[in-house]
Design a protein around this motif. Structure first.
Motif, PDB file in Angstrom:
ATOM      1  N   ASN A   1       4.447 125.826 125.827  1.00 33.40           N
ATOM      2  CA  ASN A   1       4.593 124.589 124.617  1.00 33.40           C
ATOM      3  C   ASN A   1       4.316 125.084 123.449  1.00 33.40           C
ATOM      4  OD1 ASN A   1       1.268 125.531 124.931  1.00 33.40           O
ATOM      5  ND2 ASN A   1       1.165 123.563 124.540  1.00 33.40           N
ATOM      6  N   SER A   2       4.165 126.006 123.092  1.00 31.81           N
ATOM      7  CA  SER A   2       3.763 126.645 122.077  1.00 31.81           C
ATOM      8  C   SER A   2       4.506 128.301 121.756  1.00 31.81           C
ATOM      9  CB  SER A   2       3.009 126.939 121.238  1.00 31.81           C
ATOM     10  OG  SER A   2       1.522 127.848 122.645  1.00 31.81           O
TER      11      SER A   2
ATOM     12  N   GLY B   1       7.138 115.710 118.909  1.00 35.76           N
ATOM     13  CA  GLY B   1       6.875 116.592 118.289  1.00 35.76           C
ATOM     14  C   GLY B   1       6.653 117.912 118.744  1.00 35.76           C
ATOM     15  N   SER B   2       7.407 118.534 117.123  1.00 34.90           N
ATOM     16  CA  SER B   2       6.207 120.090 117.803  1.00 34.90           C
ATOM     17  C   SER B   2       6.093 120.079 115.270  1.00 34.90           C
ATOM     18  CB  SER B   2       7.610 121.536 116.683  1.00 34.90           C
ATOM     19  OG  SER B   2       7.585 121.434 118.260  1.00 34.90           O
ATOM     20  N   LEU B   3       4.620 121.255 114.919  1.00 33.37           N
ATOM     21  CA  LEU B   3       4.235 121.527 114.202  1.00 33.37           C
ATOM     22  C   LEU B   3       4.862 122.775 113.730  1.00 33.37           C
ATOM     23  CD1 LEU B   3       2.087 120.675 111.447  1.00 33.37           C
ATOM     24  CD2 LEU B   3       0.596 121.511 112.817  1.00 33.37           C
ATOM     25  N   VAL B   4       4.850 123.474 112.800  1.00 41.76           N
ATOM     26  CA  VAL B   4       5.770 124.337 112.582  1.00 41.76           C
ATOM     27  C   VAL B   4       4.805 124.563 111.220  1.00 41.76           C
ATOM     28  CG1 VAL B   4       7.311 126.354 111.644  1.00 41.76           C
ATOM     29  CG2 VAL B   4       7.828 124.288 113.097  1.00 41.76           C
TER      30      VAL B   4
ATOM     31  N   PRO C   1       3.032 122.256 119.164  1.00 40.46           N
ATOM     32  CA  PRO C   1       2.929 121.027 119.685  1.00 40.46           C
ATOM     33  C   PRO C   1       1.767 120.230 118.595  1.00 40.46           C
ATOM     34  CG  PRO C   1       1.899 121.855 121.460  1.00 40.46           C
ATOM     35  CD  PRO C   1       1.898 122.692 120.315  1.00 40.46           C
ATOM     36  N   ASP C   2       2.706 118.778 118.288  1.00 41.33           N
ATOM     37  CA  ASP C   2       2.046 117.305 117.126  1.00 41.33           C
ATOM     38  C   ASP C   2       1.305 117.249 117.919  1.00 41.33           C
ATOM     39  OD1 ASP C   2       0.984 117.154 114.811  1.00 41.33           O
ATOM     40  OD2 ASP C   2       3.201 115.761 114.780  1.00 41.33           O
TER      41      ASP C   2
END
Length: 107
Positions: free
Chosen positions: A9-10, A57-60, A46-47
């Motif tokens: 997940n990351s 969604g995802s946090l970059v 992960p967001d």
């Protein structure tokens, strides 16, 4: 130079870009003492927890260290701003493309 970590997940990637001409000079017997090592990288997390839809969604997060001898504490030349902006945008586009189509990594 690069190191990376991947989990279900990351993930993160840390790297220190080196210009090809500098690397060639060192590989041909030149001194590495003046080689600037400026680590940069990004992480993808992960967001939040997964909802009923299955994904949130995802946090970059991206971080760069840039050697800029043209800038001072009171003035940053427009060229430096443009170059930094281009680096951030191109990196973000590459990450986005890799997330959308993981089979194209490295192209």
């Amino acid at each position: 130079m690069e190191t990376k970590f991947l989990f279900w997940n990351s993930s993160y990637v840390t790297f220190a870009p080196v210009e090809a001409s500098t690397l060639d000079m060192i590989l041909n017997g030149g001194s590495p003492e003046n080689l600037p090592i400026l680590p940069s990288g990004f992480s993808i997390l992960p967001d939040g927890p997964k909802g009923n839809e299955g994904s949130s969604g995802s946090l970059v997060t991206m971080a760069f260290q840039i050697l800029d001898t043209a800038s001072s504490a009171t003035y940053i030349p427009p060229d430096s701003v443009a170059t930094t902006f281009k680096l951030v945008m191109e990196t973000a586009e590459c990450i986005k493309a890799a997330m959308l189509n993981p089979l194209n990594l490295g192209t």
